[in-house]
Design a protein around this motif. Structure first.
Motif, PDB file in Angstrom:
ATOM      1  N   GLY A 104       0.815  -1.199   0.000  1.00 57.08           N
ATOM      2  CA  GLY A 104       0.000   0.000   0.000  1.00 57.08           C
ATOM      3  C   GLY A 104       0.852   1.252   0.000  1.00 57.08           C
ATOM      4  O   GLY A 104       1.846   1.340   0.708  1.00 57.08           O
ATOM      5  N   VAL A 105       0.438   2.228  -0.802  1.00 55.14           N
ATOM      6  CA  VAL A 105       1.171   3.488  -0.931  1.00 55.14           C
ATOM      7  C   VAL A 105       0.182   4.645  -0.856  1.00 55.14           C
ATOM      8  O   VAL A 105      -0.891   4.594  -1.450  1.00 55.14           O
ATOM      9  N   SER A 106       0.583   5.672  -0.137  1.00 55.21           N
ATOM     10  CA  SER A 106      -0.190   6.898  -0.040  1.00 55.21           C
ATOM     11  C   SER A 106       0.737   8.072  -0.300  1.00 55.21           C
ATOM     12  O   SER A 106       1.959   7.951  -0.155  1.00 55.21           O
ATOM     13  N   ASP A 107       0.164   9.205  -0.640  1.00 51.07           N
ATOM     14  CA  ASP A 107       0.971  10.410  -0.744  1.00 51.07           C
ATOM     15  C   ASP A 107       1.480  10.822   0.632  1.00 51.07           C
ATOM     16  O   ASP A 107       2.454  11.560   0.736  1.00 51.07           O
ATOM     17  N   LEU A 108       0.856  10.319   1.689  1.00 51.43           N
ATOM     18  CA  LEU A 108       1.278  10.595   3.059  1.00 51.43           C
ATOM     19  C   LEU A 108       2.424   9.685   3.491  1.00 51.43           C
ATOM     20  O   LEU A 108       3.286  10.087   4.263  1.00 51.43           O
ATOM     21  N   SER A 109       2.443   8.453   2.965  1.00 54.41           N
ATOM     22  CA  SER A 109       3.472   7.478   3.317  1.00 54.41           C
ATOM     23  C   SER A 109       3.617   6.454   2.196  1.00 54.41           C
ATOM     24  O   SER A 109       2.618   5.936   1.704  1.00 54.41           O
ATOM     25  N   ASP A 110       4.865   6.154   1.828  1.00 54.43           N
ATOM     26  CA  ASP A 110       5.116   5.104   0.833  1.00 54.43           C
ATOM     27  C   ASP A 110       4.956   3.713   1.425  1.00 54.43           C
ATOM     28  O   ASP A 110       5.077   2.719   0.723  1.00 54.43           O
ATOM     29  N   ASP A 111       4.705   3.634   2.721  1.00 55.42           N
ATOM     30  CA  ASP A 111       4.595   2.366   3.446  1.00 55.42           C
ATOM     31  C   ASP A 111       3.401   2.446   4.384  1.00 55.42           C
ATOM     32  O   ASP A 111       3.544   2.688   5.575  1.00 55.42           O
ATOM     33  N   ILE A 112       2.190   2.247   3.829  1.00 53.66           N
ATOM     34  CA  ILE A 112       1.011   2.406   4.683  1.00 53.66           C
ATOM     35  C   ILE A 112       0.949   1.349   5.784  1.00 53.66           C
ATOM     36  O   ILE A 112       0.433   1.615   6.863  1.00 53.66           O
ATOM     37  N   GLU A 113       1.493   0.164   5.520  1.00 54.92           N
ATOM     38  CA  GLU A 113       1.485  -0.870   6.558  1.00 54.92           C
ATOM     39  C   GLU A 113       2.385  -0.459   7.727  1.00 54.92           C
ATOM     40  O   GLU A 113       2.004  -0.591   8.892  1.00 54.92           O
ATOM     41  N   GLY A 114       3.579   0.035   7.419  1.00 52.64           N
ATOM     42  CA  GLY A 114       4.472   0.529   8.461  1.00 52.64           C
ATOM     43  C   GLY A 114       3.857   1.698   9.209  1.00 52.64           C
ATOM     44  O   GLY A 114       3.957   1.801  10.435  1.00 52.64           O
ATOM     45  N   TYR A 115       3.189   2.577   8.491  1.00 52.60           N
ATOM     46  CA  TYR A 115       2.501   3.734   9.072  1.00 52.60           C
ATOM     47  C   TYR A 115       1.428   3.274  10.064  1.00 52.60           C
ATOM     48  O   TYR A 115       1.346   3.770  11.188  1.00 52.60           O
ATOM     49  N   LEU A 116       0.626   2.323   9.631  1.00 44.41           N
ATOM     50  CA  LEU A 116      -0.446   1.794  10.472  1.00 44.41           C
ATOM     51  C   LEU A 116       0.116   1.069  11.693  1.00 44.41           C
ATOM     52  O   LEU A 116      -0.346   1.269  12.824  1.00 44.41           O
ATOM     53  N   LEU A 117       1.119   0.237  11.482  1.00 45.35           N
ATOM     54  CA  LEU A 117       1.717  -0.505  12.600  1.00 45.35           C
ATOM     55  C   LEU A 117       2.374   0.442  13.602  1.00 45.35           C
ATOM     56  O   LEU A 117       2.288   0.231  14.811  1.00 45.35           O
ATOM     57  N   GLN A 118       3.006   1.496  13.111  1.00 46.08           N
ATOM     58  CA  GLN A 118       3.609   2.475  14.019  1.00 46.08           C
ATOM     59  C   GLN A 118       2.529   3.164  14.852  1.00 46.08           C
ATOM     60  O   GLN A 118       2.709   3.368  16.053  1.00 46.08           O
ATOM     61  N   ALA A 119       1.402   3.505  14.232  1.00 40.40           N
ATOM     62  CA  ALA A 119       0.300   4.133  14.968  1.00 40.40           C
ATOM     63  C   ALA A 119      -0.232   3.197  16.055  1.00 40.40           C
ATOM     64  O   ALA A 119      -0.504   3.634  17.185  1.00 40.40           O
ATOM     65  N   LEU A 120      -0.357   1.916  15.737  1.00 37.37           N
ATOM     66  CA  LEU A 120      -0.797   0.943  16.747  1.00 37.37           C
ATOM     67  C   LEU A 120       0.225   0.819  17.870  1.00 37.37           C
ATOM     68  O   LEU A 120      -0.127   0.783  19.054  1.00 37.37           O
ATOM     69  N   ARG A 121       1.491   0.742  17.507  1.00 34.56           N
ATOM     70  CA  ARG A 121       2.552   0.597  18.510  1.00 34.56           C
ATOM     71  C   ARG A 121       2.598   1.823  19.423  1.00 34.56           C
ATOM     72  O   ARG A 121       2.768   1.693  20.636  1.00 34.56           O
ATOM     73  N   GLN A 122       2.418   3.004  18.855  1.00 33.57           N
ATOM     74  CA  GLN A 122       2.412   4.217  19.675  1.00 33.57           C
ATOM     75  C   GLN A 122       1.258   4.211  20.662  1.00 33.57           C
ATOM     76  O   GLN A 122       1.410   4.636  21.803  1.00 33.57           O
ATOM     77  N   ARG A 123       0.110   3.721  20.237  1.00 37.58           N
ATOM     78  CA  ARG A 123      -1.061   3.723  21.114  1.00 37.58           C
ATOM     79  C   ARG A 123      -1.001   2.599  22.151  1.00 37.58           C
ATOM     80  O   ARG A 123      -1.357   2.786  23.303  1.00 37.58           O
ATOM     81  N   PHE A 124      -0.540   1.403  21.743  1.00 30.82           N
ATOM     82  CA  PHE A 124      -0.603   0.235  22.621  1.00 30.82           C
ATOM     83  C   PHE A 124       0.713  -0.099  23.318  1.00 30.82           C
ATOM     84  O   PHE A 124       0.723  -0.911  24.235  1.00 30.82           O
ATOM     85  N   GLY A 125       1.812   0.461  22.877  1.00 31.95           N
ATOM     86  CA  GLY A 125       3.100   0.209  23.515  1.00 31.95           C
ATOM     87  C   GLY A 125       3.792  -1.042  22.991  1.00 31.95           C
ATOM     88  O   GLY A 125       3.233  -1.827  22.217  1.00 31.95           O
ATOM     89  N   ASP A 126       5.016  -1.223  23.445  1.00 33.22           N
ATOM     90  CA  ASP A 126       5.865  -2.313  22.958  1.00 33.22           C
ATOM     91  C   ASP A 126       5.459  -3.690  23.487  1.00 33.22           C
ATOM     92  O   ASP A 126       5.813  -4.702  22.890  1.00 33.22           O
ATOM     93  N   ALA A 127       4.727  -3.738  24.590  1.00 39.36           N
ATOM     94  CA  ALA A 127       4.383  -5.035  25.187  1.00 39.36           C
ATOM     95  C   ALA A 127       3.239  -5.745  24.456  1.00 39.36           C
ATOM     96  O   ALA A 127       3.070  -6.957  24.624  1.00 39.36           O
ATOM     97  N   MET A 128       2.465  -5.016  23.656  1.00 43.85           N
ATOM     98  CA  MET A 128       1.322  -5.621  22.959  1.00 43.85           C
ATOM     99  C   MET A 128       1.812  -6.427  21.755  1.00 43.85           C
ATOM    100  O   MET A 128       2.399  -5.874  20.824  1.00 43.85           O
ATOM    101  N   PRO A 129       1.583  -7.744  21.744  1.00 44.34           N
ATOM    102  CA  PRO A 129       1.957  -8.544  20.568  1.00 44.34           C
ATOM    103  C   PRO A 129       1.102  -8.160  19.356  1.00 44.34           C
ATOM    104  O   PRO A 129      -0.119  -8.024  19.468  1.00 44.34           O
ATOM    105  N   ILE A 130       1.758  -7.971  18.227  1.00 48.89           N
ATOM    106  CA  ILE A 130       1.063  -7.642  16.979  1.00 48.89           C
ATOM    107  C   ILE A 130       1.501  -8.643  15.913  1.00 48.89           C
ATOM    108  O   ILE A 130       2.687  -8.731  15.595  1.00 48.89           O
ATOM    109  N   GLY A 131       0.531  -9.407  15.392  1.00 42.76           N
ATOM    110  CA  GLY A 131       0.783 -10.368  14.325  1.00 42.76           C
ATOM    111  C   GLY A 131       0.074  -9.936  13.053  1.00 42.76           C
ATOM    112  O   GLY A 131      -1.047  -9.431  13.108  1.00 42.76           O
ATOM    113  N   VAL A 132       0.745 -10.131  11.914  1.00 33.97           N
ATOM    114  CA  VAL A 132       0.232  -9.641  10.638  1.00 33.97           C
ATOM    115  C   VAL A 132       0.365 -10.713   9.565  1.00 33.97           C
ATOM    116  O   VAL A 132       1.419 -11.342   9.444  1.00 33.97           O
TER     117      VAL A 132
END
Length: 171
Positions: A104-132
């Motif tokens: 996925g690519v946006s004019d906001l980010s060339d990596d929408i998956e990384g963008y989304l995962l970073q937003a989740l990590r910022q909200r939930f912290g490093d201890a929350m397991p995230i599987g994709v």
């Protein structure tokens, strides 16, 4: 989920997601339960086997097309992160499972998956397991690796193993 064709002049807006898949909460379960051979069906069936209670939040998928508008990426990210956080404040989540495309690519980010995962990590912290789960030809970036704990790619074309890949992600 979006596979961006950077050569396409068809801009991807929220409407394009709403035309294919744009679901909240229990709609995700209702449309993917009972052996439905989608990534969401794999998550649902594996959760049942493992005795995991699901807290479905948001799913959006659009037909492959051009860049996702910045407003659309912000809307999709807010829908997912905010709905997930609301669930978490009502009954704490133990982990996050996502099905993303990986291209996925946006004019906001060339990596929408990384963008989304970073937003989740910022909200939930490093201890929350995230599987994709990711598509066979995902562009796996450093951000995707940094902000997730498990990345499972589909191995077959046609993608007949999306369901199985999602089940592996749940383990």
């Amino acid at each position: 989920r979006h596979e961006t064709n950077s050569f396409s002049n068809v801009v991807t807006t929220v409407d394009r997601f709403q035309d294919l898949n744009y679901e909240f909460g229990q709609e995700l379960i209702a449309h993917n339960i009972g052996g439905v051979r989608t990534p969401l069906g794999g998550f649902i069936d594996e959760a049942a086997v493992l005795g995991i209670e699901l807290a479905p939040t948001f799913y959006a998928n659009a037909t492959p097309s051009g860049h996702i508008t910045p407003e659309t990426l912000e809307t999709l990210t807010a829908n997912l992160v905010d709905n997930m956080w609301q669930q978490h404040t009502q009954a704490p989540l133990d982990a996050i499972a996502l099905t993303l495309h990986g291209a996925g690519v946006s004019d906001l980010s060339d990596d929408i998956e990384g963008y989304l995962l970073q937003a989740l990590r910022q909200r939930f912290g490093d201890a929350m397991p995230i599987g994709v789960t990711l598509d066979l030809h995902a562009n796996v970036t450093g951000e995707m690796v940094e902000y997730s704990d498990v990345l499972v790619g589909v191995k077959c074309y046609p993608h007949v193993d999306m369901y199985e890949s999602a089940r592996v992600t749940m383990d």
